[in-house]
Design a protein around this motif. Structure first.
Motif, mmCIF file in Angstrom:
data_model
loop_
_atom_site.group_PDB
_atom_site.id
_atom_site.type_symbol
_atom_site.label_atom_id
_atom_site.label_comp_id
_atom_site.label_asym_id
_atom_site.label_seq_id
_atom_site.Cartn_x
_atom_site.Cartn_y
_atom_site.Cartn_z
ATOM 1 N N MET A 11 83.760 49.122 110.709
ATOM 2 C CA MET A 11 84.787 48.862 111.702
ATOM 3 C C MET A 11 84.654 47.481 112.310
ATOM 4 S SD MET A 11 83.431 51.332 114.790
ATOM 5 C CE MET A 11 84.945 51.191 115.647
ATOM 6 N N GLY A 12 85.695 47.113 113.040
ATOM 7 C CA GLY A 12 85.718 45.860 113.774
ATOM 8 C C GLY A 12 86.813 45.930 114.826
ATOM 9 N N LEU A 23 84.519 42.616 110.084
ATOM 10 C CA LEU A 23 84.057 43.989 109.943
ATOM 11 C C LEU A 23 82.544 44.084 109.805
ATOM 12 C CD1 LEU A 23 86.884 45.338 107.672
ATOM 13 C CD2 LEU A 23 86.682 45.469 110.135
ATOM 14 N N ARG A 24 82.018 45.169 110.369
ATOM 15 C CA ARG A 24 80.588 45.468 110.312
ATOM 16 C C ARG A 24 80.402 46.880 109.791
ATOM 17 N NH1 ARG A 24 76.859 42.499 113.322
ATOM 18 N NH2 ARG A 24 77.764 40.655 114.272
ATOM 19 N N THR A 25 79.327 47.054 109.072
ATOM 20 C CA THR A 25 78.964 48.371 108.571
ATOM 21 C C THR A 25 77.900 48.958 109.484
ATOM 22 O OG1 THR A 25 79.513 47.789 106.305
ATOM 23 C CG2 THR A 25 77.967 49.602 106.594
ATOM 24 N N HIS A 26 78.084 50.204 109.864
ATOM 25 C CA HIS A 26 77.143 50.913 110.734
ATOM 26 C C HIS A 26 77.004 50.193 112.078
ATOM 27 C CE1 HIS A 26 74.410 54.222 111.070
ATOM 28 N NE2 HIS A 26 73.346 53.485 111.222
ATOM 29 N N SER A 27 78.053 49.470 112.489
ATOM 30 C CA SER A 27 78.144 48.724 113.747
ATOM 31 C C SER A 27 77.180 47.556 113.861
ATOM 32 C CB SER A 27 77.934 49.641 114.955
ATOM 33 O OG SER A 27 78.887 50.653 114.993
ATOM 34 N N LEU A 28 76.238 47.422 112.966
ATOM 35 C CA LEU A 28 75.198 46.400 113.100
ATOM 36 C C LEU A 28 75.206 45.323 112.030
ATOM 37 C CD1 LEU A 28 72.197 48.802 113.824
ATOM 38 C CD2 LEU A 28 73.475 47.462 115.492
ATOM 39 N N TYR A 29 75.663 45.664 110.849
ATOM 40 C CA TYR A 29 75.466 44.787 109.693
ATOM 41 C C TYR A 29 76.779 44.145 109.272
ATOM 42 C CZ TYR A 29 71.411 47.734 109.963
ATOM 43 O OH TYR A 29 70.326 48.423 110.433
#
Length: 165
Positions: free
Chosen positions: A65-66, A76-82
């Protein structure tokens, strides 16, 4: 003593640099590729919208998400961190919800004036808000991706009501 200080400083700096050289990701997380999505409504940027990607084959277990900035751009980031997105084909869902009035402003009002429910409005056509119904789709291959989606005419629909402040 001065030699000890310099040696200690050098080791401290070296450990910080080596610790920051790469982010530790969870086991099994695939390689991620930079992904930027611009969201528009009738050609104008849509700020403060949440963009979610959902794998079309359902095999990816981390969220992607982003949030769009003032220019409608979401990184966009994966798992909010990456930073980034794995390769694959994704449904794209977009949602923007905001209260009718700013709750922080209501807190400063006398109790008799702030004792009202707060209406929440959606500013995106409902078909775009779920990966099950959104016609938006994108494919990420082994390179950075930049994609633009125009959601058409802006909407403002009452979707929820929060209790009293």
């Amino acid at each position: 003593m001065q030699k000890f200080f310099f040696a200690f400083s050098f080791l401290a700096i070296l450990s910080v640099i080596s610790g920051c050289s790469g982010e530790k990701r969870p086991d099994g997380m695939p390689k991620l590729y930079p992904c930027r999505i611009t969201i528009l409504q009738e050609g104008k940027p849509l700020a403060n919208a949440t963009v979610d990607l959902v794998s079309k084959n359902g095999s990816f277990k981390w969220s992607i998400m982003g949030t769009t900035d003032a220019n409608g751009l979401a990184e966009l980031r994966t798992h909010s961190l990456y930073k980034g997105v794995p390769s694959g084909t994704f449904s794209v869902a977009v949602e923007k919800r905001e209260p009718e009035s700013d709750p922080k402003k209501l807190e400063n009002l006398p109790p008799e004036q702030r004792n009202k429910p707060i209406k929440i409005f959606s500013y995106v056509d409902a078909k775009y808000t779920s990966s099950d119904t959104s016609p938006l789709e994108m494919t990420v291959e082994k390179s950075p991706v930049s994609k633009e989606f125009d959601l058409g005419k802006p909407v403002r629909k009452h979707v929820d009501t929060l209790g009293k402040i």
